[in-house]
Design an enzyme around this catalytic site. Sequence first.
Site, mmCIF file in Angstrom:
data_model
loop_
_atom_site.group_PDB
_atom_site.id
_atom_site.type_symbol
_atom_site.label_atom_id
_atom_site.label_comp_id
_atom_site.label_asym_id
_atom_site.label_seq_id
_atom_site.Cartn_x
_atom_site.Cartn_y
_atom_site.Cartn_z
ATOM 1 N N PRO A 2 0.826 -1.204 0.000
ATOM 2 C CA PRO A 2 0.000 0.000 0.000
ATOM 3 C C PRO A 2 0.864 1.259 0.000
ATOM 4 O O PRO A 2 1.811 1.374 0.774
ATOM 5 C CB PRO A 2 -0.798 -0.133 1.306
ATOM 6 C CG PRO A 2 -0.831 -1.600 1.584
ATOM 7 C CD PRO A 2 0.494 -2.115 1.102
ATOM 8 N N GLU A 3 0.533 2.187 -0.887
ATOM 9 C CA GLU A 3 1.251 3.448 -0.977
ATOM 10 C C GLU A 3 0.342 4.557 -0.447
ATOM 11 O O GLU A 3 -0.693 4.273 0.155
ATOM 12 C CB GLU A 3 1.697 3.677 -2.419
ATOM 13 C CG GLU A 3 2.575 2.539 -2.946
ATOM 14 C CD GLU A 3 2.993 2.699 -4.402
ATOM 15 O OE1 GLU A 3 3.053 3.842 -4.892
ATOM 16 O OE2 GLU A 3 3.253 1.664 -5.060
ATOM 17 N N LYS A 60 3.537 6.423 4.317
ATOM 18 C CA LYS A 60 2.821 5.150 4.206
ATOM 19 C C LYS A 60 2.448 4.578 5.577
ATOM 20 O O LYS A 60 2.012 3.430 5.679
ATOM 21 C CB LYS A 60 3.679 4.135 3.448
ATOM 22 C CG LYS A 60 4.097 4.586 2.052
ATOM 23 C CD LYS A 60 5.037 3.576 1.419
ATOM 24 C CE LYS A 60 5.623 4.094 0.118
ATOM 25 N NZ LYS A 60 6.583 3.146 -0.482
ATOM 26 N N HIS A 93 -5.139 -15.442 8.762
ATOM 27 C CA HIS A 93 -3.984 -14.549 8.900
ATOM 28 C C HIS A 93 -4.263 -13.349 9.798
ATOM 29 O O HIS A 93 -3.674 -12.281 9.616
ATOM 30 C CB HIS A 93 -3.502 -14.077 7.525
ATOM 31 C CG HIS A 93 -3.361 -15.172 6.515
ATOM 32 N ND1 HIS A 93 -2.386 -16.148 6.621
ATOM 33 C CD2 HIS A 93 -4.086 -15.463 5.400
ATOM 34 C CE1 HIS A 93 -2.510 -16.979 5.600
ATOM 35 N NE2 HIS A 93 -3.528 -16.595 4.854
ATOM 36 N N ARG A 112 1.620 -11.939 4.714
ATOM 37 C CA ARG A 112 3.077 -12.029 4.688
ATOM 38 C C ARG A 112 3.721 -11.819 6.054
ATOM 39 O O ARG A 112 4.904 -12.078 6.228
ATOM 40 C CB ARG A 112 3.632 -10.997 3.697
ATOM 41 C CG ARG A 112 3.043 -11.094 2.276
ATOM 42 C CD ARG A 112 3.572 -12.285 1.519
ATOM 43 N NE ARG A 112 4.964 -12.105 1.161
ATOM 44 C CZ ARG A 112 5.392 -11.425 0.095
ATOM 45 N NH1 ARG A 112 4.507 -10.844 -0.722
ATOM 46 N NH2 ARG A 112 6.678 -11.320 -0.167
ATOM 47 N N ARG A 264 13.764 -2.739 -8.673
ATOM 48 C CA ARG A 264 12.303 -2.743 -8.691
ATOM 49 C C ARG A 264 11.779 -2.909 -10.109
ATOM 50 O O ARG A 264 12.262 -2.275 -11.048
ATOM 51 C CB ARG A 264 11.757 -1.418 -8.125
ATOM 52 C CG ARG A 264 12.319 -1.034 -6.770
ATOM 53 C CD ARG A 264 11.894 -1.999 -5.680
ATOM 54 N NE ARG A 264 10.458 -1.991 -5.485
ATOM 55 C CZ ARG A 264 9.823 -1.110 -4.703
ATOM 56 N NH1 ARG A 264 10.496 -0.164 -4.075
ATOM 57 N NH2 ARG A 264 8.507 -1.184 -4.544
#
EC number: 3.2.2.23
Length: 274
Positions: A2-3, A60, A93, A112, A264
Site C-alpha cells: 500500500p502506498e 505510508k 492470517h 506475509r 524494482r
Amino acid sequence: MPELPEVETVKRTLTELVIGKTIAGITVKWANIIKEPADVLEFETLLMNQTIRSIRRRGKFLLFEFDDIVMVSHLRMEGRYGLYEKEEPLPPHTHVIFHFTDGEELRYQDVRKFGTMHLFPKGSEEKVLPLAHLGVEPFSEQFTSELLMNAFQKTNRKIKVALLDQKTVVGLGNIYVDEALFRARIHPERLAHSLSKEEMAVLHKAIVSTLEEAVEMGGSSIKSYVNGQGEMGMFQQKLGVYGRKNEPCRQCGTDILKTVVGGRGTHFCPNCQL
C-alpha cells in the site's frame, strides 16, 4: 505494498469506524509484528483503557492517536485492518486483535506477516524511527518543484530510484512513481540531476495529480488491498503503465515495456517517455 493513496483511504475509512472506541483488551497472535515496546505484554498494558482519538497518516504509515499514546502502524506488503463483531469467525492470517469495550474488534490481518506496530508517547512519534527523517508530504505546501530540483541536482541516482527515497517526498512507491513518470513523459532511467527546471515542474504536477486521483478512487487494488471497510480501490482501472507489460500504451499504442530499475520492476512506454 500500500502506498499513499491506499493508506490515506484506509485512514479515512477507519476514522469513520473506530474513533471514540476504547480498548478493553488486546490479543497478539504473532509477536514479531510488535516492534516497540519489544515486550508484547507491555504493548498490551500500555493500550489498555486507551480511547482512539484520531487517526493520521504520515507517508505510508498509519498513526492511531490514543489518550497519551500513538501507535505507528505500517501495513508493508499486505497488511489490512477490519472492524468485526466479536462473534464473527476470525479471518485467516489475523495476527493482532484490538477488543473494544462495545464488543466490536479491530482485527489486523497480514498474509506475509511483514507489518509493524510501534507505540510512542504522544508528541514524540515524529522524532524517532520509523518516522524520523521522513521527507515532505506531497499534498503539503512544502512540496514544490524547487524542492525536487534542489534534492536531486547533486545525485547520480536514476529518477525512479530518487523518487522512491522517502527522505525527499513520502508516500510514493512502485505503482505511483511509474504512473507519475509516465504522465510527465520522463524515462525512469533518466538521471535525476539531468531533469531541467521545466521537466521538474511537469513531474511535480504529475506526482500530485496522480496521487489526488488515486485517493479519489480509493487507491489501487492490484493484489489483496482493500480499505478499512473491506472495499476494493478502483484506480487500477486508470493505470497507464504499471502492470501493463506488452499492452498498448493508452497514448500512442506502443507496447508497454518492463525493466528493472534499482531492483524494482518498472513499467514505461519507450515512445512517450524520453
